[in-house]
Enzyme design. Structure first.
Site, PDB file in Angstrom:
ATOM      1  N   ARG A 198       8.630   5.154   1.970  1.00  0.00           N
ATOM      2  CA  ARG A 198       9.331   5.677   3.154  1.00  0.00           C
ATOM      3  C   ARG A 198       9.835   7.111   2.936  1.00  0.00           C
ATOM      4  O   ARG A 198      10.257   7.745   3.895  1.00  0.00           O
ATOM      5  CB  ARG A 198      10.478   4.754   3.556  1.00  0.00           C
ATOM      6  CG  ARG A 198       9.974   3.428   4.127  1.00  0.00           C
ATOM      7  CD  ARG A 198      11.084   2.575   4.720  1.00  0.00           C
ATOM      8  NE  ARG A 198      10.561   1.452   5.473  1.00  0.00           N
ATOM      9  CZ  ARG A 198      10.441   0.205   4.998  1.00  0.00           C
ATOM     10  NH1 ARG A 198      10.793  -0.073   3.766  1.00  0.00           N
ATOM     11  NH2 ARG A 198       9.950  -0.764   5.763  1.00  0.00           N
ATOM     12  N   LEU A 218       0.477   3.678  -2.087  1.00  0.00           N
ATOM     13  CA  LEU A 218       0.872   3.604  -3.499  1.00  0.00           C
ATOM     14  C   LEU A 218       1.381   4.950  -4.021  1.00  0.00           C
ATOM     15  O   LEU A 218       0.789   5.989  -3.753  1.00  0.00           O
ATOM     16  CB  LEU A 218      -0.321   3.147  -4.347  1.00  0.00           C
ATOM     17  CG  LEU A 218      -0.937   1.802  -3.969  1.00  0.00           C
ATOM     18  CD1 LEU A 218      -2.051   1.442  -4.943  1.00  0.00           C
ATOM     19  CD2 LEU A 218       0.103   0.688  -3.911  1.00  0.00           C
ATOM     20  N   HIS A 219       2.485   4.897  -4.760  1.00  0.00           N
ATOM     21  CA  HIS A 219       3.050   6.088  -5.406  1.00  0.00           C
ATOM     22  C   HIS A 219       3.279   5.756  -6.880  1.00  0.00           C
ATOM     23  O   HIS A 219       2.938   4.651  -7.339  1.00  0.00           O
ATOM     24  CB  HIS A 219       4.332   6.518  -4.698  1.00  0.00           C
ATOM     25  CG  HIS A 219       5.326   5.404  -4.501  1.00  0.00           C
ATOM     26  ND1 HIS A 219       5.951   4.778  -5.552  1.00  0.00           N
ATOM     27  CD2 HIS A 219       5.761   4.767  -3.377  1.00  0.00           C
ATOM     28  CE1 HIS A 219       6.755   3.841  -5.101  1.00  0.00           C
ATOM     29  NE2 HIS A 219       6.652   3.789  -3.776  1.00  0.00           N
ATOM     30  N   HIS A 243       4.575   2.314  -7.848  1.00  0.00           N
ATOM     31  CA  HIS A 243       3.590   1.223  -7.869  1.00  0.00           C
ATOM     32  C   HIS A 243       2.693   1.330  -9.104  1.00  0.00           C
ATOM     33  O   HIS A 243       2.341   0.321  -9.710  1.00  0.00           O
ATOM     34  CB  HIS A 243       2.689   1.284  -6.628  1.00  0.00           C
ATOM     35  CG  HIS A 243       3.401   1.084  -5.334  1.00  0.00           C
ATOM     36  ND1 HIS A 243       3.575   2.094  -4.419  1.00  0.00           N
ATOM     37  CD2 HIS A 243       3.973  -0.016  -4.785  1.00  0.00           C
ATOM     38  CE1 HIS A 243       4.215   1.629  -3.364  1.00  0.00           C
ATOM     39  NE2 HIS A 243       4.482   0.348  -3.551  1.00  0.00           N
ATOM     40  N   GLY A 281       9.222  -4.264  -8.434  1.00  0.00           N
ATOM     41  CA  GLY A 281      10.034  -3.105  -8.814  1.00  0.00           C
ATOM     42  C   GLY A 281      11.519  -3.395  -8.677  1.00  0.00           C
ATOM     43  O   GLY A 281      11.954  -4.052  -7.722  1.00  0.00           O
ATOM     44  N   LYS A 306      13.581  -1.315  -7.780  1.00  0.00           N
ATOM     45  CA  LYS A 306      14.026  -0.558  -6.598  1.00  0.00           C
ATOM     46  C   LYS A 306      14.471  -1.523  -5.495  1.00  0.00           C
ATOM     47  O   LYS A 306      15.472  -1.297  -4.827  1.00  0.00           O
ATOM     48  CB  LYS A 306      12.863   0.331  -6.142  1.00  0.00           C
ATOM     49  CG  LYS A 306      12.926   0.834  -4.737  1.00  0.00           C
ATOM     50  CD  LYS A 306      13.678   2.131  -4.645  1.00  0.00           C
ATOM     51  CE  LYS A 306      13.791   2.587  -3.211  1.00  0.00           C
ATOM     52  NZ  LYS A 306      12.855   2.002  -2.281  1.00  0.00           N
ATOM     53  N   GLY A 308       0.811  -1.215   0.000  1.00  0.00           N
ATOM     54  CA  GLY A 308       0.000   0.000   0.000  1.00  0.00           C
ATOM     55  C   GLY A 308       0.836   1.252   0.000  1.00  0.00           C
ATOM     56  O   GLY A 308       2.023   1.222  -0.345  1.00  0.00           O
TER      57      GLY A 308
END
Ligand code: PAF
Length: 278
Positions: free
Chosen positions: A187, A33-34, A37, A147, A149, A31
């Site tokens: 974060r 979400l950015h 995502h 991702g 990342k 969750g």
């Protein structure tokens, strides 16, 4: 868009999609979400007929001194973003339906998990592998998108899929960054203005590694030393810096294109990670 809260209903929904000849893409998330995502959702949508997003802050992947309790939870906004993006179903379970009180089986990856994030977050990847294996068995996807990342996480999940014969394809989608280079992360919301500025040190340190490859440098140890110094000078507390083989994640001594540079560092109390393929 369906919002599904039990594993049984989720399995039933996915089976129904498969019966009608549709392929299912899964984007597992915690969750908050950015854009990162949302790009995973778009990738899933190009590969599959219908997309499922799971929203679950998985307690078993957080260590005792980590941020499980304060991890951002923005369910209403997340649902709205999924709806706008054309997601067919969201799986939104509570911990009690995901884990039996006496659960005693887990998935442990023993080859790639020891270094990097695994060294500073003991047990983290066991928690990730276990919940992702469960999500695969619950959402029954043809394709699952992660991702880049979380490079080590993606490598470990690919290994799990290979070693346990999960019948699905893992797709790794590129890192999405802010204009100034900071990798998008849930974060980042913890960062003060000054810490966010420090956080730019991560992508800049990775830039040093890319530049070193471009100019034909070969001493990986020396490049790692410069990256570490850059992070420290930016005001960050270094967790790790490394240049590794993309498959084995073992550190290399001779720098070459096609390797992965990995960094993790604290801006204040917030731990940030980033990486780049050289
Ligand atoms: O990358 C994440 O957000 C989590 O580790 C994942 C894959 C959703 C498992 O909880």
């Amino acid at each position: 868009m369906e919002v599904i809260i039990t594993p049984e209903e989720m399995q039933g929904w996915s089976r129904q999609q498969h019966r009608t000849g549709l392929t299912v893409g899964l984007v597992p998330t915690m969750g908050c979400l950015h854009e990162g995502h949302l790009s995973l959702i778009d990738t899933a949508a190009t590969r599959c007929d219908v997309v499922v997003v799971s929203l679950f802050v998985n307690p078993t992947q957080f260590g005792p001194n980590e941020d499980f309790a304060k991890y951002p939870r923005t369910v209403e906004e997340d649902l709205a973003r999924c709806r706008e993006r054309g997601v067919a179903a969201v799986f939104l379970p509570q911990a009690a339906v995901m884990y039996a009180g006496d659960a005693s089986v887990s998935v442990v990856e023993e080859g790639l998990s020891g270094r990097w994030c695994g060294a500073s977050r003991p047990g983290h990847f066991n928690g990730v592998c276990t919940v992702v294996a469960k999500l695969f068995n619950i959402a029954l996807p043809d394709v699952a998108v992660f991702g880049q990342k979380d490079y080590q996480q993606a490598a470990i999940i690919k290994r799990m899929v290979r070693d346990l014969n999960f019948p699905l394809e893992v797709v790794v989608a590129p890192i999405i960054r802010d204009d100034d280079g900071l990798a998008k992360s849930s974060r980042n919301g913890y960062l003060s203005v000054a810490e966010r500025e420090m956080g730019l040190g991560l992508s800049r340190a990775l830039g040093l590694a890319r530049a070193a490859v471009a100019t034909g440098e070969s001493d990986a140890g020396e490049v790692v030393r410069r990256m570490r110094q850059h992070l420290t000078e930016a005001g960050l507390r270094v967790d790790y810096v490394g240049i590794a083989d993309v498959e084995t994640l073992e550190p290399v001594s001779v720098l070459a294109a096609g390797q992965v540079a990995l960094v993790a560092a604290y801006a204040g109390k917030t731990r940030l990670i980033d990486n780049t393929i050289l």
